[in-house]
Design an enzyme around this catalytic site. Structure first.
Site, mmCIF file in Angstrom:
data_model
loop_
_atom_site.group_PDB
_atom_site.id
_atom_site.type_symbol
_atom_site.label_atom_id
_atom_site.label_comp_id
_atom_site.label_asym_id
_atom_site.label_seq_id
_atom_site.Cartn_x
_atom_site.Cartn_y
_atom_site.Cartn_z
ATOM 1 N N GLU A 351 -14.781 -51.867 -19.967
ATOM 2 C CA GLU A 351 -14.180 -52.455 -21.164
ATOM 3 C C GLU A 351 -13.787 -53.904 -20.903
ATOM 4 O O GLU A 351 -13.805 -54.730 -21.818
ATOM 5 C CB GLU A 351 -12.958 -51.640 -21.606
ATOM 6 C CG GLU A 351 -12.506 -51.933 -23.027
ATOM 7 C CD GLU A 351 -11.492 -50.932 -23.536
ATOM 8 O OE1 GLU A 351 -11.860 -50.084 -24.374
ATOM 9 O OE2 GLU A 351 -10.323 -50.998 -23.092
ATOM 10 N N HIS A 382 -22.994 -32.285 -4.038
ATOM 11 C CA HIS A 382 -23.802 -31.166 -4.524
ATOM 12 C C HIS A 382 -24.216 -31.360 -5.985
ATOM 13 O O HIS A 382 -24.651 -30.407 -6.632
ATOM 14 C CB HIS A 382 -23.024 -29.869 -4.351
ATOM 15 C CG HIS A 382 -22.659 -29.590 -2.923
ATOM 16 N ND1 HIS A 382 -23.495 -28.905 -2.062
ATOM 17 C CD2 HIS A 382 -21.567 -29.934 -2.199
ATOM 18 C CE1 HIS A 382 -22.923 -28.826 -0.877
ATOM 19 N NE2 HIS A 382 -21.755 -29.445 -0.928
ATOM 20 N N LYS A 511 -15.585 -48.041 -34.908
ATOM 21 C CA LYS A 511 -14.408 -47.560 -35.638
ATOM 22 C C LYS A 511 -14.491 -47.934 -37.115
ATOM 23 O O LYS A 511 -14.137 -47.130 -37.991
ATOM 24 C CB LYS A 511 -13.133 -48.136 -35.018
ATOM 25 C CG LYS A 511 -12.834 -47.612 -33.628
ATOM 26 C CD LYS A 511 -11.408 -47.901 -33.194
ATOM 27 C CE LYS A 511 -11.122 -49.362 -33.049
ATOM 28 N NZ LYS A 511 -9.784 -49.625 -32.492
#
Length: 547
Positions: A351, A382, A511
């Protein structure tokens, strides 16, 4: 282009040439017996080992010159002085003031902000102590046993990460975190909680963040349905500056804790946003957390560049991103309680530095912020270490490991954890040749035909860089140092790239469109500008939902 930009550009070009013309492998650099000593730097027990990178004496000198050309020191001093280095929002950047325990005065626009910082910290401490001691209780007198923090982004990632990281120090109420507007998140958290002993913290500076306020409304109904409207004030606190909106919600003024516009969300864990941590570990431990960050701040301000941990970490990042062309970095903490650190650093780094224009609005001339990702070890081994070792992309890895755990009776676990961490960094660098793989298979008595078939699959290219951050124990002070180290690392990289690392306009467009699309999702019309894809998806979702 300014003379400073010319110098920075020349330094980047020289580093790129150093990478493309280098001879040998990282492992060959260890022919110098003192390589570890010369390419690791310690600050107290906190050590960064970058000897397993391709950086040499000459390259390090060039990187330090890059820092000078990029004005890192001047920009650092401007930040600590309270200058408005966040140009697009015309703000100072002073999250460091929240943990400054040395300065008598801290000026922002001619105003001393130190008294306000001290007062807010004291109020937080009084509130946290009251809850922890049972003096601040629920509406029916019940001692608060569970705290639910409702926030998103910096109002969630920071407090959630540090609260988990410092679990061994918890001696207060249990802490839970709700961020996603997905109803599953708050539903799952509320299951099993007793409204009479639950405290909600609503963390939103404006008290308008859609996800947070949607979850807050659900939490409010949870309390009202069980305890009545009058109980809201006793079961909520807020971290916000929107006093009128918070008051209308039903939260009294003495439970509202503010912070300042010079504190960015992803840098706010040191502020009232850190209230969940303070409730969990207590004000004294929280101050130790602040002290660790303050110590790293002072180190960043005073240490010479070639011994300065944040500067070196930033320069290593610039080397890998721009000279070597590696597009991502993996954060692998060998500490399960740091499981949320990679996600926290994703926000902090991506960000901040996921920018494509410079501070003056021109297009950047080179790649900026890398993709940051990771998981704790040994789990990560793993999952995706296959790609790290044998994939076609080189991903620099940053390991974090402590010498001691909080479970001395299980020292064998810690020994195995540390051995795996060290082994992975060694394996990434060393690799395994075809000859070595062949010899290993022959030693097992496998037929020559089978050896020839299998050996290529057991070759590890090696020469893959990593650095290791090692420390004694993950305590509040150390965690504070580590977070501040990464904050300043991101700052250094942004300074050299010439970008503003303190705004986040990239989160806005989605948004805005979500607000426009919501009526269509609930049965209304889409705006004419919406694509046929969006229209088709809404129609499909409506159909399969039975709408």
């Amino acid at each position: 282009m300014t003379s400073n930009a010319h110098a920075t550009d020349a330094a980047f070009k020289a580093l790129a040439i150093a990478w493309t013309t280098r001879e040998g492998r990282i492992l060959d650099l260890f022919a110098q017996p003192d390589r570890f000593e010369r390419f690791s730097v310690a600050y107290g027990d906190l050590l960064i080992d970058f000897s397993k990178t391709a950086i040499t004496d000459d390259i390090l000198s060039q990187l330090l010159e890059l820092a000078r050309a990029g004005g890192v020191e001047a920009q650092r001093d401007a930040m600590f002085a309270g200058d408005h280095i966040n140009l697009t929002e015309d703000r100072a950047v002073l999250h460091t003031a929240l943990r400054d325990q040395a300065s008598d005065t801290i000026q922002v626009d001619g105003i001393d902000v130190k008294p306000g910082v001290v007062e807010t910290l004291a109020r937080l401490g009084d509130f946290a102590t009251g809850v922890r001691e049972g003096r601040i209780a629920g509406a029916r007198g019940g001692v608060i046993t569970d705290v639910v923090n409702i926030g998103i982004g910096g109002s969630d990632l920071g407090p959630a990460m540090v609260t988990l990281a410092l679990a061994p120090y918890h001696d207060g109420p249990r802490c839970h975190f709700v961020s996603n507007v997905d109803s599953a998140h708050i539903t799952d958290v509320l299951k099993g909680l007793d409204p009479a002993t639950t405290l909600f913290i609503v963390a939103s500076k404006t008290f308008t963040t859609v996800e947070t306020m949607t979850n807050a409304a659900t939490a409010r109904a949870f309390i009202v349905n069980a305890l009545g409207e009058d109980a809201v004030g006793a079961h909520f606190a807020a971290v916000s500056t929107a006093l009128d909106k918070v008051g209308a919600f039903g939260i009294p003024a003495d439970r509202i804790f503010g912070f300042w516009d010079w504190v960015g969300g992803r840098y706010s864990v040191w502020s009232a946003i850190g209230l969940p941590l303070m409730l969990a570990i207590g004000p004294d431990r929280f101050r130790e957390f602040l002290a660790g960050a303050a110590a790293m701040d002072e180190h960043f301000r005073s240490a010479v560049l070639d011994q300065n941990l944040p500067v070196l970490l930033g320069l290593i990042g610039l080397w890998h991103r721009n000279a070597c062309g590696f597009p991502s970095r993996a954060i692998i903490p060998y500490d399960q309680r740091l499981a949320r650190l990679p996600a926290y650093l994703q926000q902090l780094d991506m960000e901040s530095n996921g920018k494509s224009v410079t501070r003056d609005g021109a297009a950047v001339s080179r790649p900026t912020g890398p993709i940051v990702w990771g998981e704790p070890g040994t789990n990560a081994q793993h999952a995706f270490f296959q790609l790290l070792h044998q994939g076609t992309d080189i991903v620099p890895v940053e390991f974090l490991v402590g010498a001691q755990s909080h479970e001395p009776a299980l020292k064998d676990h810690q020994d195995l954890l540390v051995a795996n961490c060290l082994a992975q960094s060694e394996a990434l660098m060393r690799g395994r040749t075809l000859e070595e793989a062949t010899a290993q298979l022959r030693a097992k008595g496998i037929s020559e035909d089978k050896v020839a078939e299998i050996a290529p699959h057991r070759v590890f290219p090696g020469d893959r860089p990593s650095l290791t951050i090692a420390y004694a124990t993950l305590d509040p002070f150390t965690l504070g140092r580590i977070i501040a180290l990464y904050e300043h690392r991101v700052f250094v990289e942004a300074a050299v790239w010439g970008i503003n690392g303190f705004d986040q306009w990239g989160v806005e467009l989605g948004k805005e469109l979500a607000t426009q699309f919501l009526p269509a999702v609930t049965g209304g019309a889409l705006p004419p500008s919406a694509s046929a894809s969006t229209s088709g998806l809404i129609a499909h979702l409506d159909a399969v939902a039975g709408g």
